[in-house]
Enzyme design. Structure first.
Site, PDB file in Angstrom:
ATOM      1  N   ASP A 149       0.817  -0.971  -0.032  1.00 47.29           N
ATOM      2  CA  ASP A 149      -0.084   0.267   0.607  1.00 47.29           C
ATOM      3  C   ASP A 149       0.694   1.451   0.098  1.00 47.29           C
ATOM      4  OD1 ASP A 149      -2.297  -1.304   0.090  1.00 47.29           O
ATOM      5  OD2 ASP A 149      -2.312  -1.748   2.232  1.00 47.29           O
ATOM      6  N   ASP A 203      -6.680  -1.730  -4.633  1.00 45.40           N
ATOM      7  CA  ASP A 203      -8.596  -1.195  -3.761  1.00 45.40           C
ATOM      8  C   ASP A 203      -9.482   0.059  -4.070  1.00 45.40           C
ATOM      9  OD1 ASP A 203      -7.174  -2.922  -1.710  1.00 45.40           O
ATOM     10  OD2 ASP A 203      -5.921  -0.542  -0.477  1.00 45.40           O
TER      11      ASP A 203
END
Length: 162
Positions: free
Chosen positions: A116, A130
């Site tokens: 991430d 995401d």
């Protein structure tokens, strides 16, 4: 299913997948030492790893369980919602959800974690996959919303039971 819908779905899937992979590779190469503060106190790019699923839930489960589980779940989602892929918004929605879900599942299966890099205010750090899933789910609501009949239009009675 029309060929144009398949081309649209494949294009959305491919662009989302490449963008996700490129940003994850870039994040690991460029953000390992220091984050980049885009808007200090609000938005930054910083490297983080998620060994669980959304919001780091189920971190204690083996990574292969989460990866395989995600792939199986995606299969059920696509199968159950395949009819909405006849409309462009439905195809875009499903393509985004599948691309995001598969990208994160592949990360889990290969690396045991998801990379991430997007940090906004107090929200958990996330990635392009995401974002694709979130936008895809929002579009699914629009794609499955039934149109209301205009005011004063006759309402058809339900079909008699057989």
């Amino acid at each position: 299913m029309k060929r144009s819908m398949l081309v649209l779905g494949a294009a959305i899937f491919l662009v989302t997948t490449v963008l996700d992979w490129v940003t994850k590779i870039w994040a690991e190469a460029s953000l390992a030492a220091d984050p980049i503060h885009v808007m200090p106190g609000f938005a930054s790019l910083r490297l983080a790893y998620n060994r669980g699923v959304a919001f780091s839930a189920f971190e204690d489960l083996p990574h292969w369980v989460l990866g395989v589980g995600a792939v199986v779940l995606l299969g059920f989602v696509v199968w159950g919602l395949r009819a909405i892929a006849e409309k462009p918004v439905g195809m875009i929605a499903l393509s985004l959800v599948v691309a995001g879900g598969l990208n994160n599942a592949v990360d889990r299966l290969l690396d045991g974690k998801v990379t991430d890099m997007i940090s906004v205010w107090k929200w958990p750090v996330f990635n392009i996959a995401d974002t694709a899933i979130t936008i895809g789910v929002a579009l699914l609501f629009f794609a499955t919303k039934k149109e209301k009949a205009p005011a004063g239009a006759p309402v058809e009675p339900p079909a008699p039971a057989a």
